[in-house]
Scaffold this active site. Structure first.
Site, mmCIF file in Angstrom:
data_model
loop_
_atom_site.group_PDB
_atom_site.id
_atom_site.type_symbol
_atom_site.label_atom_id
_atom_site.label_comp_id
_atom_site.label_asym_id
_atom_site.label_seq_id
_atom_site.Cartn_x
_atom_site.Cartn_y
_atom_site.Cartn_z
ATOM 1 N N ARG A 25 0.831 -1.209 0.000
ATOM 2 C CA ARG A 25 0.000 0.000 0.000
ATOM 3 C C ARG A 25 0.867 1.261 0.000
ATOM 4 O O ARG A 25 0.474 2.283 -0.579
ATOM 5 C CB ARG A 25 -0.972 -0.001 1.181
ATOM 6 C CG ARG A 25 -1.995 1.124 1.121
ATOM 7 C CD ARG A 25 -3.075 0.971 2.170
ATOM 8 N NE ARG A 25 -4.123 0.056 1.761
ATOM 9 C CZ ARG A 25 -5.283 0.434 1.216
ATOM 10 N NH1 ARG A 25 -5.519 1.715 0.983
ATOM 11 N NH2 ARG A 25 -6.194 -0.459 0.893
ATOM 12 N N GLU A 61 -9.674 6.163 7.556
ATOM 13 C CA GLU A 61 -8.238 6.374 7.394
ATOM 14 C C GLU A 61 -7.842 7.636 6.628
ATOM 15 O O GLU A 61 -6.860 8.297 6.997
ATOM 16 C CB GLU A 61 -7.617 5.153 6.700
ATOM 17 C CG GLU A 61 -7.620 3.909 7.563
ATOM 18 C CD GLU A 61 -7.178 2.671 6.793
ATOM 19 O OE1 GLU A 61 -6.123 2.119 7.117
ATOM 20 O OE2 GLU A 61 -7.911 2.270 5.863
#
Length: 774
Positions: free
Chosen positions: A321, A724
């Site tokens: 990621r 997030e």
């Protein structure tokens, strides 16, 4: 007359700013966490014994004396595990108890179970353990030098970056580091295991991933999954730290309960929690970038090395990621980025809000500041020059087409509402007249991908019951950690039936009700669980509509659920009455629902595909003031504009944006993890580890949800994930600090400073800049 079309399309409860379902319980102390559950009779209390050494061979371990301490009932270690001594989420390299060797200071050697926690704690001191101490690998640099890795590297590449850099009129090379971060959840790790008849076990665990805890407890006990039930009503914070890290403590509690046939509870205090559990990965970035006179990047090469700790945990997807977010909001035509997953003799780092994305974005945002300083341009102009395009320049380095890019419009709105340009000019004038208190300002954007990169995890299930009095029981596989998931999903179900929210009973997550769940992570909790719950409710609603149509002689499409009533042609009954009619007609009033996220695919081998369903966007302007004599600083004003799509619950989402930003600011400013040269973590309590407090939040804290937001994808009510993405808005604080320090050189140089930008580092950066300018 009732506008049927409008009523059916306009939800009455979704999109409303409704308080968190446990808000009153939180402030009154009535909310029940694992340690608040009434203790069963004969409960044993467990305490783990930790290794003081980072790398050593255990030459002898004698726990006989521990057994003879007051109140001790059992001592368990690797030899006590009836199944497999492993609590790894991935490749089987995380022993519950150390076997033969210790790999970090804080690794669990054994655990004592006694009639009280104090007795167990004191008893652990009686163990006689001998070690052959080895030289530990502690830093990223040491791991790179010794080629010590937990997993192979990965690379994302497009075009010919080396040639593009060489051909560019401007080139920069640089290195920057960002530190790790402890989760510092209010409720520490906790688990209680209660034996049942026939060898079954109920485990109460403070976990984001009940199904994984179930699987690992079954693994250590050598039992089938159907004999283990895991339950969690709520967590007192998690932030990723209870995705994989909760399993070890649940496993130890279950081993003790299985061995003694008595309930057993393990609750870590703050020091042990910080010593024994993983953190956010710290990264070291080395980069080369080529760019034109206008600041547009023509080529970029990045090596990103992370400290993973002694085992793999979730380091592979976290580093993936980071790779997937090295672009952030910027089109990179020629780019190569490579990860190095460093094995060190430190606790295995793990998931943390953003899951590698913040680290990747931190690197590219630093590069944008470097380019702007080199060209003597406003960093915002350089950022906007590199933004993704709408019709062209809209393919990510991994091949995904960016179809929902809204940052051009959102950035412009924030520039105007924050008065960015006027303030920037004023700050530069003030810095010329005051050399003691320096000010800085920065605007940075966020583009964050939503979905698990492991495709099969993007699914959820739900269970809905409707009782004959019209009340509703809701259960799903998501977990509540304070983020407001439960209230959002309840709003969805209440709207589906067109009943007041009070009719929907929110219940604990339990693996015997909804099995095979994914972790509540990747910001996708509301997306997938909301859709699954809506599907379950829709199934029951269709059955009720069929009953109404049959009873009142109308077409089923003419049946309308409206404000706790059901209208069928010219007839109208209450929701409760229709439920009673359905029950008497022997129509089932219970249903499951399932949802899988569409359109996603990911070829990890080639690092290409469509890993995200959509993106969350936002931008922040941060202003800081710092004291050149001490290095201390304050955030003086924050302006945030964030895209939540059509927010399911604006009150909850605003809280998530504010909290995420402040937590991120702590990561990049004050939260410093420090290990000594023997590998012992020395910042393991609030006395030595500084998280942001209420006094650190500026009075001018302007946070807004973008009113034009609407998800282009068919998510639950066109909302967007909010857990997030806001954290990465904090990068604007670090950039603002750099901007303030840069004024010492009249903005000709950018300071050499790593994150966290503690006052000590700020002061050293100021002095270094003065020396370079002398």
């Amino acid at each position: 007359m009732l506008d049927r079309k409008k009523d059916t399309l306009t939800p009455a409860i979704v999109h409303q700013p409704i308080a968190h379902d446990s808000a009153a319980r939180h402030v009154s102390g009535d909310a029940v966490y694992i340690d608040d559950i009434p203790e069963p009779r004969e409960l044993l209390h467990i305490w783990p014994a930790l290794s003081p050494h980072a790398a050593a061979t255990i030459t002898a371990m004698d726990t006989e004396a521990v057994m003879h301490q007051p109140g001790v009932v059992a001592v368990v270690d690797a030899n006590s595990v009836p199944g497999h001594n492993d609590c790894s989420p991935t490749i089987g390299d995380d022993p519950v108890f150390a076997e033969g060797r210790v790999h970090f200071a804080g690794q669990v050697l054994f655990a004592a179970a006694a009639e009280s926690e104090l007795q167990a704690r004191l008893a652990c001191r009686a163990a006689a353990i001998e070690y052959e101490i080895e030289q530990p690998i502690l830093t990223i640099e040491q791991a790179l030098a010794q080629e010590s890795y937990v997993l192979p590297s990965s690379t994302i590449s497009r075009g010919d970056p080396e040639q593009a850099i060489e051909d560019s009129p401007h080139q920069i090379e640089g290195t920057i580091r960002c530190g790790g971060q402890d989760h510092f959840y209010l409720e520490g790790q906790a688990a209680m295991a209660v034996p049942q008849e026939g060898g079954d076990m109920v485990v109460y665990s403070s976990t984001q991933h009940p199904s994984e805890v179930q699987m690992l407890v079954a693994k250590v006990l050598d039992r089938p999954l159907n004999s283990i039930t895991v339950e969690v009503r709520r967590m007192g914070g998690a932030f990723g730290g209870k995705e994989t890290q909760a399993a070890q403590w649940a496993c130890i509690a279950a081993i003790v309960a299985d061995r003694t046939a008595r309930p057993a509870k393990l609750r870590l205090d703050r020091d042990i929690d910080m010593l024994a559990t993983g953190k956010r990965h710290d990264f070291l970035f080395n980069y080369r970038v080529g760019f034109g006179h206008d600041g547009r990047i023509s080529g970029l090469a990045v090596e990103m090395a992370s400290r993973c700790g002694y085992s793999a945990d979730l380091s592979m997807p976290i580093n993936d990621r980071a790779l997937l977010h090295i672009d952030n909001a910027y089109y990179l035509d020629n780019v190569t980025a490579t990860t190095k997953l460093c094995r060190t003799n430190t606790v295995s780092n793990t998931a943390f809000r953003g899951f590698g994305g913040p680290q990747g974005m931190f690197c590219i945002e630093r590069i944008m500041d470097e380019i702007a300083c080199h060209l003597q341009k406003d960093p915002l102009a350089v950022r906007r020059r590199n933004y993704y395009g709408k019709r062209t320049r809209n393919i990510a380095p991994y091949g995904m087409k960016i179809t929902d890019f809204i940052l051009h419009e959102l950035t412009q709105e924030l520039v105007e509402s924050s008065d960015y340009r006027t303030r920037r000019q004023r700050i530069r004038r003030m810095n010329k007249s005051d050399s003691t208190i320096l000010r800085g300002i920065s605007l940075t954007p966020v583009k964050f991908g939503i979905s698990f990169t492991m495709t099969h995890l993007n699914q959820a299930s739900a269970l809905v019951h409707v009782y004959t009095d019209g009340s509703i029981h809701l259960n799903h596989g998501g977990t509540e950690m304070g983020q407001g998931l439960f209230i959002k999903v309840a709003q969805v179900v209440a709207d589906e039936f067109s009943v007041p929210l009070e009719r929907v009973k929110i219940t604990e997550t339990n693996t015997s009700r909804v099995p095979n769940t994914s972790a509540t992570a990747a910001s996708s909790g509301s997306d997938v669980n909301g859709m699954a719950a809506k599907a379950a409710a829709r199934t029951i609603k269709n059955r009720l509509a069929e009953v109404a149509a049959r009873s009142f002689g109308v077409n089923q499409r003419e049946v309308l659920f409206h404000k706790e009533s059901v209208i069928a042609g010219r007839s109208q009954v209450s929701f409760q009455e229709l439920v009673g009619m359905a029950h008497r007609a022997r129509v089932p009033l219970s249903a499951t629902g399932h949802y899988k996220t569409p359109k996603i695919n990911w070829d990890r081998q080639n690092m290409t595909g469509h890993p995200f369903y959509y993106f969350g966007y936002g931008a922040a302007v941060s202003e800081v003031a710092l004291d050149c004599l001490t290095g201390e600083y304050r955030m003086t004003r924050i302006d945030i504009l964030h895209d939540a799509g059509q927010s399911l619950n604006p009150a909850v989402d605003l809280g998530q944006i504010e909290g995420g930003f402040v937590q991120g600011a702590g990561w990049l400013t004050s939260e410093e993890l420090w290990w000594d040269d023997r590998g012992a973590l020395r910042t393991h309590a609030p006395s030595t580890y500084k998280i942001p407090a209420s006094g650190d939040v500026p009075e001018a804290f302007n946070v807004e949800i973008w009113q034009r937001g609407r998800n282009v994808e068919k998510t639950i009510y066109r909302s967007k994930a909010i857990g997030e993405p806001p954290l990465m808005l904090c990068i604007s604080v670090f950039s603002a600090i750099s901007d303030a320090i840069s004024s010492v050189s009249d903005y000709r140089q950018l300071p050499v400073i790593d994150a966290p930008a503690t006052p000590e580092r700020v002061l050293m950066a100021i002095e270094s800049m003065r020396l370079r300018g002398a």
